[in-house]
Motif scaffolding. Structure first.
Motif, PDB file in Angstrom:
ATOM      1  N   ASN A 127       0.811  -1.326   0.011  1.00  6.20           N
ATOM      2  CA  ASN A 127      -0.008  -0.041   0.006  1.00  6.20           C
ATOM      3  C   ASN A 127       0.952   1.202  -0.075  1.00  6.20           C
ATOM      4  N   LEU A 128       2.210   1.175  -0.567  1.00  5.87           N
ATOM      5  CA  LEU A 128       3.295   2.325  -0.365  1.00  5.87           C
ATOM      6  C   LEU A 128       3.417   2.739  -1.800  1.00  5.87           C
ATOM      7  N   THR A 129       3.444   3.852  -2.062  1.00  5.75           N
ATOM      8  CA  THR A 129       3.732   4.647  -3.355  1.00  5.75           C
ATOM      9  C   THR A 129       5.027   5.666  -2.967  1.00  5.75           C
ATOM     10  N   ILE A 130       6.093   5.452  -3.275  1.00  2.53           N
ATOM     11  CA  ILE A 130       7.098   6.637  -3.452  1.00  2.53           C
ATOM     12  C   ILE A 130       7.405   7.290  -4.706  1.00  2.53           C
ATOM     13  N   VAL A 131       7.447   8.471  -4.707  1.00  6.04           N
ATOM     14  CA  VAL A 131       7.665   9.248  -5.644  1.00  6.04           C
ATOM     15  C   VAL A 131       8.713  10.278  -5.453  1.00  6.04           C
ATOM     16  N   GLU A 157       1.838  12.206 -18.636  1.00  9.67           N
ATOM     17  CA  GLU A 157       2.753  11.220 -18.896  1.00  9.67           C
ATOM     18  C   GLU A 157       3.830  11.138 -18.056  1.00  9.67           C
ATOM     19  N   GLY A 158       3.661  11.264 -16.891  1.00  9.63           N
ATOM     20  CA  GLY A 158       4.682  11.081 -15.609  1.00  9.63           C
ATOM     21  C   GLY A 158       5.727  12.085 -15.258  1.00  9.63           C
ATOM     22  N   THR A 159       5.280  13.250 -15.969  1.00  7.19           N
ATOM     23  CA  THR A 159       6.174  14.549 -15.886  1.00  7.19           C
ATOM     24  C   THR A 159       5.231  15.726 -15.106  1.00  7.19           C
ATOM     25  N   LEU A 160       6.051  16.348 -14.351  1.00  8.06           N
ATOM     26  CA  LEU A 160       5.088  17.444 -13.564  1.00  8.06           C
ATOM     27  C   LEU A 160       5.876  18.673 -14.127  1.00  8.06           C
ATOM     28  N   TYR A 161       4.855  19.751 -14.610  1.00  6.85           N
ATOM     29  CA  TYR A 161       5.135  20.819 -15.299  1.00  6.85           C
ATOM     30  C   TYR A 161       4.590  21.738 -14.222  1.00  6.85           C
ATOM     31  N   LEU A 162       5.345  22.929 -13.872  1.00 13.28           N
ATOM     32  CA  LEU A 162       4.758  23.917 -13.110  1.00 13.28           C
ATOM     33  C   LEU A 162       5.062  25.341 -13.520  1.00 13.28           C
ATOM     34  N   THR A 163       4.101  26.173 -13.500  1.00 11.76           N
ATOM     35  CA  THR A 163       4.376  27.452 -13.989  1.00 11.76           C
ATOM     36  C   THR A 163       3.983  28.408 -12.912  1.00 11.76           C
ATOM     37  N   CYS A 164       5.113  29.179 -12.481  1.00 13.38           N
ATOM     38  CA  CYS A 164       5.067  30.213 -11.203  1.00 13.38           C
ATOM     39  C   CYS A 164       5.355  31.791 -12.170  1.00 13.38           C
ATOM     40  N   GLY A 165       4.426  32.514 -12.110  1.00 14.55           N
ATOM     41  CA  GLY A 165       4.621  33.824 -13.036  1.00 14.55           C
ATOM     42  C   GLY A 165       4.900  33.360 -14.417  1.00 14.55           C
ATOM     43  N   ALA A 166       6.062  33.965 -14.855  1.00  8.37           N
ATOM     44  CA  ALA A 166       6.433  33.670 -16.322  1.00  8.37           C
ATOM     45  C   ALA A 166       7.419  32.327 -16.631  1.00  8.37           C
ATOM     46  N   THR A 168       8.135  28.634 -16.219  1.00 10.66           N
ATOM     47  CA  THR A 168       7.942  26.850 -16.139  1.00 10.66           C
ATOM     48  C   THR A 168       9.041  26.127 -15.761  1.00 10.66           C
ATOM     49  N   VAL A 169       8.958  25.260 -14.746  1.00  8.62           N
ATOM     50  CA  VAL A 169       9.961  24.233 -14.607  1.00  8.62           C
ATOM     51  C   VAL A 169       9.200  22.926 -14.628  1.00  8.62           C
ATOM     52  N   GLU A 170      10.035  21.904 -14.785  1.00  8.82           N
ATOM     53  CA  GLU A 170       9.454  20.480 -15.084  1.00  8.82           C
ATOM     54  C   GLU A 170      10.465  19.383 -14.475  1.00  8.82           C
ATOM     55  N   SER A 171       9.729  18.468 -14.037  1.00  9.17           N
ATOM     56  CA  SER A 171      10.402  17.310 -13.531  1.00  9.17           C
ATOM     57  C   SER A 171       9.665  16.210 -13.817  1.00  9.17           C
ATOM     58  N   PRO A 172      10.439  14.978 -14.127  1.00  8.82           N
ATOM     59  CA  PRO A 172       9.933  13.819 -14.176  1.00  8.82           C
ATOM     60  C   PRO A 172       9.478  13.113 -12.639  1.00  8.82           C
ATOM     61  N   LEU A 173       8.165  12.436 -12.648  1.00  7.59           N
ATOM     62  CA  LEU A 173       7.783  11.887 -11.391  1.00  7.59           C
ATOM     63  C   LEU A 173       8.725  10.522 -11.260  1.00  7.59           C
ATOM     64  N   LEU A 174       9.516  10.321 -10.927  1.00  8.91           N
ATOM     65  CA  LEU A 174      10.205   9.181 -10.397  1.00  8.91           C
ATOM     66  C   LEU A 174       9.572   8.019  -9.502  1.00  8.91           C
ATOM     67  N   VAL A 175       8.712   7.244 -10.116  1.00  9.49           N
ATOM     68  CA  VAL A 175       8.222   6.154  -9.033  1.00  9.49           C
ATOM     69  C   VAL A 175       9.114   5.196  -8.829  1.00  9.49           C
ATOM     70  N   LYS A 176       9.293   5.131  -7.587  1.00  5.69           N
ATOM     71  CA  LYS A 176      10.329   4.087  -6.896  1.00  5.69           C
ATOM     72  C   LYS A 176       9.711   2.872  -6.423  1.00  5.69           C
ATOM     73  N   VAL A 177       8.705   3.141  -5.780  1.00  5.11           N
ATOM     74  CA  VAL A 177       7.735   1.856  -5.098  1.00  5.11           C
ATOM     75  C   VAL A 177       6.280   2.236  -5.550  1.00  5.11           C
ATOM     76  N   GLY A 178       5.485   1.197  -5.881  1.00  4.93           N
ATOM     77  CA  GLY A 178       4.035   1.307  -6.092  1.00  4.93           C
ATOM     78  C   GLY A 178       3.672   1.968  -7.397  1.00  4.93           C
ATOM     79  N   SER A 179       2.459   2.452  -7.465  1.00  2.67           N
ATOM     80  CA  SER A 179       2.264   3.214  -8.654  1.00  2.67           C
ATOM     81  C   SER A 179       1.256   4.568  -8.319  1.00  2.67           C
ATOM     82  N   ARG A 180       1.457   5.535  -9.121  1.00  5.38           N
ATOM     83  CA  ARG A 180       0.698   6.778  -8.679  1.00  5.38           C
ATOM     84  C   ARG A 180      -0.423   6.580  -9.065  1.00  5.38           C
TER      85      ARG A 180
END
Length: 180
Positions: A127-131, A157-166, A168-180
């Motif tokens: 019952n654990l998910t690690i991201v 598609e497993g990537t987080l895009y975040l816009t703050c002001g003008a 945008t930063v992004e990062s893959p969501l690396l799932v280590k255990v479980g599933s999101r």
């Protein structure tokens, strides 16, 4: 005399395409005097990544018997326990016994060491998910941090895009255990 907490108002426009979640989230988040800005940003990211109805912030690091966020049932049992950072495996194992689901946003300067030492102890928890996310993203968000936070968060598609002001930063969501 104790230092007061710093209060942030957050408005998150969440579009989690991977899970069909489209919400406008409002939160008031207190930063404990001993909490780093990196940890505060990570808690907000966890709020978006693991969002579901009734997910709320807890008392935080001042309450050692609570996670960073949770969903509780009407009978006060924990349905979802969300940790942020690099907790000891024993804490996560205990949480997995007392809640239906446990989620961890694994982040911090010692992530590689934590992965080697703690991850093997947690891999069998059903019952654990690690991201985890790119630490450079957290660092950039800290640099952009303001007391009034307005983020647009898209997960696709497993990537987080975040816009703050003008910006945008992004990062893959690396799932280590479980599933999101």
């Amino acid at each position: 005399m104790a230092l007061p907490s710093k209060v942030y108002k957050a408005a998150l426009q969440l579009s989690d395409v991977d899970h069909g979640v489209y919400e406008t989230l409002q939160a008031t988040v207190a930063q404990h005097p001993s909490e780093t800005e990196e940890r505060l940003v990570s808690r907000l990211l966890a709020y978006a990544i693991f969002h579901e109805a009734e997910l709320t912030f807890t008392k935080g690091i001042s309450a050692t018997d609570e996670p960073d966020l949770w969903v509780k049932r009407g009978d006060d049992r924990v349905r979802l326990w969300v940790e942020v950072g690099l907790p000891e495996a024993d804490r996560v194992i205990k949480a997995s016994r007392h809640s239906e689901r446990v989620a961890l946003l694994a982040c911090g300067r010692q992530l590689a060491t934590w992965d080697q030492q703690q991850l093997p102890k947690l891999e069998k928890l059903a019952n654990l998910t690690i991201v985890s996310i790119d630490p450079a993203m957290i660092a950039r968000l800290v640099a952009l941090l303001d007391r009034s936070i307005a983020w647009s968060v898209t997960i696709t598609e497993g990537t987080l895009y975040l816009t703050c002001g003008a910006e945008t930063v992004e990062s893959p969501l690396l799932v280590k255990v479980g599933s999101r």
